[in-house]
Design an enzyme around this catalytic site. Sequence first.
Site, PDB file in Angstrom:
ATOM      1  N   GLU A 268       0.844  -1.109   0.078  1.00 42.49           N
ATOM      2  CA  GLU A 268       0.075  -0.196   0.146  1.00 42.49           C
ATOM      3  C   GLU A 268       0.944   1.233  -0.036  1.00 42.49           C
ATOM      4  OE1 GLU A 268      -3.167  -0.071  -0.305  1.00 42.49           O
ATOM      5  OE2 GLU A 268      -3.672  -2.286   0.255  1.00 42.49           O
ATOM      6  N   CYS A 302      -2.138   9.437   2.268  1.00 41.37           N
ATOM      7  CA  CYS A 302      -1.821   8.863   1.018  1.00 41.37           C
ATOM      8  C   CYS A 302      -3.084   9.076   0.096  1.00 41.37           C
ATOM      9  CB  CYS A 302      -1.933   7.466   1.003  1.00 41.37           C
ATOM     10  SG  CYS A 302      -3.090   6.694   1.932  1.00 41.37           S
TER      11      CYS A 302
HETATM   12  P1  NAD Z   1       8.302   5.208   4.678  1.00 44.95           P
HETATM   13  O1  NAD Z   1       8.069   4.538   3.397  1.00 44.95           O
HETATM   14  O2  NAD Z   1       9.104   6.400   4.840  1.00 44.95           O
HETATM   15  O3  NAD Z   1       8.322   4.366   6.059  1.00 44.95           O
HETATM   16  C1  NAD Z   1       7.113   3.404   6.121  1.00 44.95           C
HETATM   17  C2  NAD Z   1       7.512   2.545   6.846  1.00 44.95           C
HETATM   18  O4  NAD Z   1       8.823   1.664   6.590  1.00 44.95           O
HETATM   19  C3  NAD Z   1       7.812   2.593   8.413  1.00 44.95           C
HETATM   20  O5  NAD Z   1       7.740   1.747   9.496  1.00 44.95           O
HETATM   21  C4  NAD Z   1       9.384   3.013   8.142  1.00 44.95           C
HETATM   22  O6  NAD Z   1      10.008   2.837   9.409  1.00 44.95           O
HETATM   23  C5  NAD Z   1       9.876   1.800   7.402  1.00 44.95           C
HETATM   24  N1  NAD Z   1      10.815   1.804   6.586  1.00 44.95           N
HETATM   25  C6  NAD Z   1      11.519   3.281   6.423  1.00 44.95           C
HETATM   26  N2  NAD Z   1      12.679   2.706   5.519  1.00 44.95           N
HETATM   27  C7  NAD Z   1      12.935   1.632   5.211  1.00 44.95           C
HETATM   28  C8  NAD Z   1      13.838   0.741   4.872  1.00 44.95           C
HETATM   29  N3  NAD Z   1      14.820   1.099   4.143  1.00 44.95           N
HETATM   30  N4  NAD Z   1      13.734  -0.506   4.925  1.00 44.95           N
HETATM   31  C9  NAD Z   1      12.539  -1.319   5.536  1.00 44.95           C
HETATM   32  N5  NAD Z   1      11.590  -0.426   6.124  1.00 44.95           N
HETATM   33  C10 NAD Z   1      11.839   0.896   6.227  1.00 44.95           C
HETATM   34  O7  NAD Z   1       6.811   6.143   4.603  1.00 44.95           O
HETATM   35  P2  NAD Z   1       6.219   7.322   5.695  1.00 44.95           P
HETATM   36  O8  NAD Z   1       7.133   8.398   5.493  1.00 44.95           O
HETATM   37  O9  NAD Z   1       6.388   6.568   7.068  1.00 44.95           O
HETATM   38  O10 NAD Z   1       4.892   7.370   5.124  1.00 44.95           O
HETATM   39  C11 NAD Z   1       4.621   8.086   4.252  1.00 44.95           C
HETATM   40  C12 NAD Z   1       4.008   7.545   3.130  1.00 44.95           C
HETATM   41  O11 NAD Z   1       3.241   6.371   3.349  1.00 44.95           O
HETATM   42  C13 NAD Z   1       3.433   8.210   1.905  1.00 44.95           C
HETATM   43  O12 NAD Z   1       3.985   7.715   0.621  1.00 44.95           O
HETATM   44  C14 NAD Z   1       1.923   7.816   1.850  1.00 44.95           C
HETATM   45  O13 NAD Z   1       1.475   7.826   0.655  1.00 44.95           O
HETATM   46  C15 NAD Z   1       2.367   6.288   2.124  1.00 44.95           C
HETATM   47  N6  NAD Z   1       1.085   5.756   2.815  1.00 44.95           N
HETATM   48  C16 NAD Z   1       0.261   4.734   1.900  1.00 44.95           C
HETATM   49  C17 NAD Z   1      -1.014   4.311   2.391  1.00 44.95           C
HETATM   50  C18 NAD Z   1      -1.613   3.442   1.521  1.00 44.95           C
HETATM   51  O14 NAD Z   1      -2.585   2.734   2.183  1.00 44.95           O
HETATM   52  N7  NAD Z   1      -1.569   3.334   0.263  1.00 44.95           N
HETATM   53  C19 NAD Z   1      -1.440   4.797   3.612  1.00 44.95           C
HETATM   54  C20 NAD Z   1      -0.659   5.566   4.482  1.00 44.95           C
HETATM   55  C21 NAD Z   1       0.588   5.918   4.098  1.00 44.95           C
END
Ligand code: NAD
Length: 501
Positions: A268, A302
Amino acid sequence: MQQGLSENPATVPDLLRDPTLFREAAFTGGRWLLPAGAEHIEVRNPSSGRLLGRIPVLGDSDVDNAISAAREAFSSWRSSMAESRAELLLAWYRLIIQHKEDLAKLITLEQGKPLAESIGEIEYGAGFVRWFAEEARRAYGETIPTHLPGRNLSTVYEPCGVAVLITPWNFPHAMLVRKAAAAIAAGCSVIALQSEETPFSALALAELADRAGFPAGLINVLTGHAKPIVARLCDEPTVRVVSFTGSTAVGRIILQQASETVKRVCMELGGHAPFIGFPDVDMDTLVDAAIAAKFQTSGQDCLAANRIYIHHHIYDEFVKEFTRRTEALKVGDGFDDSVEIGPLQHEGQVRKAIDHVQDAVAKGARLMTGGTRHGAGELFYTPTVLADVTPEMKIYTEETFGPVAALCSFTTEQEVLSAANQSEYGLAAYVYSRDVETCLRMSSNLEYGMVGVNSIKLTGPPIPFGGVKQSGMGREGARYGLREFSNLKYICMNNGSTSGS
Ligand code: NAD
């Protein structure tokens, strides 16, 4: 403003009716884990900058122990009765609802969104727990009219195994329960990793799961740095599912890591929702909808409208009215009842908003209001309106994730459809028109996983949430949510009525 919250020097437990919901440890194998000598991560309130608490950084052996605990729990949970799964999830649901004020306070403390939005998030998330409690009883397979003489053919859904759930900071409660409830209903055990910026909502959920009577190891919540923890989880062959919500950039990394052991993945990812307003819609309706689609969770959503396309006949009036309404939005601490826009989660989000605005203005966009940091605190950004946004500007293609609205005008339906579809993202789109044929054509032709027609509200337990293109794959909610954690097994049984093998 409610007394004794963000600006009060009291500690977090003092602010809760049930202080034991605040946990500064990981939860693995049915126990709270605070490894001796572990490094810690400080978690701060984005509104005030105050320290809320610390979480331990787990090491490789802690992660391995969590995997063993989840595997052990799966070995019996996989064959549990659907009724038992439903009862356990319902017990969890009741506790979440019973403690919703405290859980909402934890969200506002660690994420910053207005308390009313946090309450909404708890209710939204809890709805999935109840939904999947009910779906657990209806995970029907089917019988297949046979093409082989003397054989009975059928399918059953079986749980995949240990499921890893990785969730972001913008909805620290709902994104986790939406996955966890589906996984547990399907018969999987769970290892969850919530963003290190907002861990306390997830840890409170573990506390409530424990009270609900979850067997040890059925749900494990890890703490620490995501990169090494996720890499280790992805390396482990007995982890069978990785369900990730977060940015497309990180989703790509996790997809690669999960491919080594060919895990089931549900992604997602990011969104860049177009909001399209046709001229037959009444102006108040259009502006109300666009404001709601843009500014929830300070734009850190999102589903947030990242491009707002308005028909050129009503564009000037829309820009004026939308700007007036944006200027009226109240910015401040989420515990102030009148506040609509809280802080951004971290400095990176503020810088992105600044960058998108500067870039757009340099390329010819009109700054109608905002465009500066807000005086409420270091992580606040003034709700901003940019008019005449064009495809060369970063904001037109990159996810802003902040309170900056990008307005564009359009002339024909074909033109706006083609513009809306020119995005690597495909999560949600919104269309406003009174003409039923326009609505039908637009909803059919928009290349998005979800389309809201004359409706901003579209999510909830009964619907399949998810995107297409680089917004991801897989669906959460609905009956499809369960399938992300289930294998479809086909059984061909010789019934002895004919000879031969
Ligand atoms: P992010 O991708 O930076 O982080 C998401 C998760 O991944 C966090 O738990 C983080 O700790 C972990 N993470 C970060 N880097 C990582 C790596 N290198 N390896 C493994 N795990 C890692 O996202 P964010 O900034 O926390 O959230 C915002 C993003 O989430 C936006 O792009 C938003 O659109 C998306 N989002 C999507 C949905 C959906 O349902 N499609 C819902 C909410 C948020």
